[in-house]
Design a protein around this motif. Structure first.
Motif, mmCIF file in Angstrom:
data_model
loop_
_atom_site.group_PDB
_atom_site.id
_atom_site.type_symbol
_atom_site.label_atom_id
_atom_site.label_comp_id
_atom_site.label_asym_id
_atom_site.label_seq_id
_atom_site.Cartn_x
_atom_site.Cartn_y
_atom_site.Cartn_z
ATOM 1 N N TRP A 84 0.882 -1.102 0.572
ATOM 2 C CA TRP A 84 0.033 0.005 0.353
ATOM 3 C C TRP A 84 0.869 1.183 -0.019
ATOM 4 C CZ3 TRP A 84 -0.738 3.280 4.163
ATOM 5 C CH2 TRP A 84 -1.600 4.617 4.124
ATOM 6 N N ALA A 85 2.008 1.442 0.527
ATOM 7 C CA ALA A 85 2.759 2.656 0.934
ATOM 8 C C ALA A 85 3.509 2.850 -0.013
ATOM 9 C CB ALA A 85 3.440 1.824 2.266
ATOM 10 N N GLY A 86 4.245 1.376 -0.652
ATOM 11 C CA GLY A 86 5.199 1.662 -2.037
ATOM 12 C C GLY A 86 4.180 2.189 -3.336
ATOM 13 N N GLY A 87 2.515 1.624 -3.132
ATOM 14 C CA GLY A 87 2.015 2.354 -4.302
ATOM 15 C C GLY A 87 1.579 3.641 -4.421
ATOM 16 N N LEU A 88 1.169 4.152 -2.887
ATOM 17 C CA LEU A 88 1.103 5.811 -2.673
ATOM 18 C C LEU A 88 2.175 5.919 -3.068
ATOM 19 C CD1 LEU A 88 -0.446 6.031 0.227
ATOM 20 C CD2 LEU A 88 -1.238 6.258 -1.830
ATOM 21 N N LEU A 89 3.230 5.372 -2.833
ATOM 22 C CA LEU A 89 4.866 6.684 -3.023
ATOM 23 C C LEU A 89 5.454 6.323 -4.215
ATOM 24 C CD1 LEU A 89 6.309 6.038 0.691
ATOM 25 C CD2 LEU A 89 5.422 7.667 -0.344
ATOM 26 N N HIS A 90 5.215 5.304 -5.064
ATOM 27 C CA HIS A 90 5.333 4.993 -6.594
ATOM 28 C C HIS A 90 6.799 4.164 -6.426
ATOM 29 C CE1 HIS A 90 2.111 7.641 -8.060
ATOM 30 N NE2 HIS A 90 2.704 8.509 -7.150
ATOM 31 N N VAL A 91 7.397 3.829 -5.224
ATOM 32 C CA VAL A 91 8.160 3.330 -5.685
ATOM 33 C C VAL A 91 7.719 1.644 -6.507
ATOM 34 C CG1 VAL A 91 9.897 1.707 -3.497
ATOM 35 C CG2 VAL A 91 8.599 3.780 -2.876
ATOM 36 N N GLN A 92 9.251 1.713 -7.513
ATOM 37 C CA GLN A 92 8.735 0.389 -8.590
ATOM 38 C C GLN A 92 10.139 -0.013 -8.300
ATOM 39 O OE1 GLN A 92 7.986 2.179 -11.340
ATOM 40 N NE2 GLN A 92 5.438 2.989 -10.884
ATOM 41 N N GLY A 93 10.343 -1.493 -8.558
ATOM 42 C CA GLY A 93 11.670 -2.247 -8.563
ATOM 43 C C GLY A 93 12.452 -2.165 -7.687
ATOM 44 N N PRO A 94 13.475 -3.126 -7.819
ATOM 45 C CA PRO A 94 14.319 -3.396 -6.156
ATOM 46 C C PRO A 94 15.667 -1.854 -6.192
ATOM 47 C CG PRO A 94 15.051 -4.676 -8.071
ATOM 48 C CD PRO A 94 14.205 -4.285 -8.699
ATOM 49 N N GLY A 95 15.432 -1.564 -5.111
ATOM 50 C CA GLY A 95 16.170 -0.375 -5.043
ATOM 51 C C GLY A 95 16.349 -0.066 -3.479
ATOM 52 N N ILE A 96 17.060 0.829 -3.107
ATOM 53 C CA ILE A 96 17.261 1.372 -1.408
ATOM 54 C C ILE A 96 15.734 1.757 -0.790
ATOM 55 C CG2 ILE A 96 17.918 3.949 -1.664
ATOM 56 C CD1 ILE A 96 19.255 1.473 0.822
ATOM 57 N N ALA A 97 14.895 2.277 -1.478
ATOM 58 C CA ALA A 97 13.372 2.709 -1.100
ATOM 59 C C ALA A 97 12.686 1.742 -0.911
ATOM 60 C CB ALA A 97 12.794 3.589 -2.172
ATOM 61 N N GLU A 98 12.754 0.842 -2.440
ATOM 62 C CA GLU A 98 11.948 -0.891 -1.597
ATOM 63 C C GLU A 98 12.471 -1.251 -0.649
ATOM 64 O OE1 GLU A 98 11.946 -3.622 -4.920
ATOM 65 O OE2 GLU A 98 9.526 -3.645 -4.629
ATOM 66 N N TRP A 99 13.829 -1.598 -0.189
ATOM 67 C CA TRP A 99 14.158 -2.150 0.615
ATOM 68 C C TRP A 99 13.984 -1.713 1.801
ATOM 69 C CZ3 TRP A 99 15.857 -7.203 0.920
ATOM 70 C CH2 TRP A 99 15.675 -7.564 -0.216
ATOM 71 N N LEU A 100 14.358 -0.093 1.954
ATOM 72 C CA LEU A 100 14.153 0.311 2.900
ATOM 73 C C LEU A 100 12.040 0.118 3.958
ATOM 74 C CD1 LEU A 100 15.618 3.848 2.663
ATOM 75 C CD2 LEU A 100 16.170 2.238 4.529
ATOM 76 N N LEU A 101 11.373 0.385 2.724
ATOM 77 C CA LEU A 101 9.740 -0.073 3.043
ATOM 78 C C LEU A 101 10.086 -1.107 3.872
ATOM 79 C CD1 LEU A 101 7.818 1.702 -0.002
ATOM 80 C CD2 LEU A 101 7.800 2.541 2.428
ATOM 81 N N MET A 102 10.400 -2.022 3.306
ATOM 82 C CA MET A 102 10.358 -3.940 3.685
ATOM 83 C C MET A 102 10.693 -3.904 5.104
ATOM 84 S SD MET A 102 8.783 -5.707 1.531
ATOM 85 C CE MET A 102 9.142 -7.025 2.199
ATOM 86 N N ILE A 103 11.848 -3.146 5.470
ATOM 87 C CA ILE A 103 12.943 -3.032 6.739
ATOM 88 C C ILE A 103 11.409 -2.705 7.624
ATOM 89 C CG2 ILE A 103 14.313 -2.555 8.426
ATOM 90 C CD1 ILE A 103 16.497 -2.787 6.205
ATOM 91 N N ALA A 104 10.815 -1.004 7.198
ATOM 92 C CA ALA A 104 10.623 -0.572 7.577
ATOM 93 C C ALA A 104 8.587 -1.922 8.653
ATOM 94 C CB ALA A 104 9.720 0.369 7.359
ATOM 95 N N ASN A 105 7.647 -2.622 6.973
ATOM 96 C CA ASN A 105 6.941 -2.824 7.185
ATOM 97 C C ASN A 105 7.592 -4.440 8.183
ATOM 98 O OD1 ASN A 105 4.748 -3.900 6.594
ATOM 99 N ND2 ASN A 105 5.836 -5.941 6.024
ATOM 100 N N SER A 106 8.497 -4.863 8.444
ATOM 101 C CA SER A 106 8.845 -6.092 8.903
ATOM 102 C C SER A 106 9.021 -5.204 10.625
ATOM 103 C CB SER A 106 10.169 -6.517 8.660
ATOM 104 O OG SER A 106 9.805 -7.489 8.068
ATOM 105 N N LEU A 107 9.708 -3.820 10.922
ATOM 106 C CA LEU A 107 9.168 -3.514 12.318
ATOM 107 C C LEU A 107 8.204 -2.996 12.432
ATOM 108 C CD1 LEU A 107 12.923 -1.014 11.758
ATOM 109 C CD2 LEU A 107 11.904 -2.817 13.263
#
Length: 133
Positions: A84-107
């Motif tokens: 949901w957050a990735g769609g709102l922020l238009h984060v696409q593809g593997p990159g630092i922003a996607e990894w940060l979102l995944m870590i934040a999601n797990s936290l």
């Protein structure tokens, strides 16, 4: 002063400890990080299994097994805020922003599950106190 004055610890370790803001691993913090790490591993394991099985069925047209469907459903649930957050922020593809979102999601999942277990533990403790009194 952060506290640990052992002569075994080198200057670089003291500097690192100070740089981290003198964060001591309390029991709740250890639990949250542990649950977050498990969430991260399970969500990625389910994702890779789901991706691999769907690619394996791509040319054959075979129906997904129950386990494959369960893994796909687990990915949908475990990645909920992230997708949901990735769609709102238009984060696409593997990159630092996607990894940060995944870590934040797990936290986020770690904090939520720890909070839920703390509330349930408190409720059960209060019930025991009331029934024993």
């Amino acid at each position: 002063e952060c506290g640990h004055k052992s002569s075994v610890i080198g200057g670089w370790l003291r500097s690192l400890t100070f740089a981290l803001g003198c964060v001591y691993m309390t029991k709740p913090l250890r639990n949250i990080i542990g649950v977050s790490a498990v969430h991260f591993a399970v969500s990625f394991g389910a994702f890779w299994h789901s991706l691999g099985s769907s690619l394996g069925r791509f040319d054959t047209g075979l129906e997904a097994s129950r386990f494959d469907k369960a893994c796909s459903g687990a990915v949908d649930v475990l990645w909920f805020p992230f997708v949901w957050a990735g769609g709102l922020l238009h984060v696409q593809g593997p990159g630092i922003a996607e990894w940060l979102l995944m870590i934040a999601n797990s936290l986020l999942w770690g904090v939520a599950l720890y909070g839920l277990s703390a509330v349930l533990g408190r409720v059960l403790h209060l019930r025991q106190l009331r029934s024993g009194a």
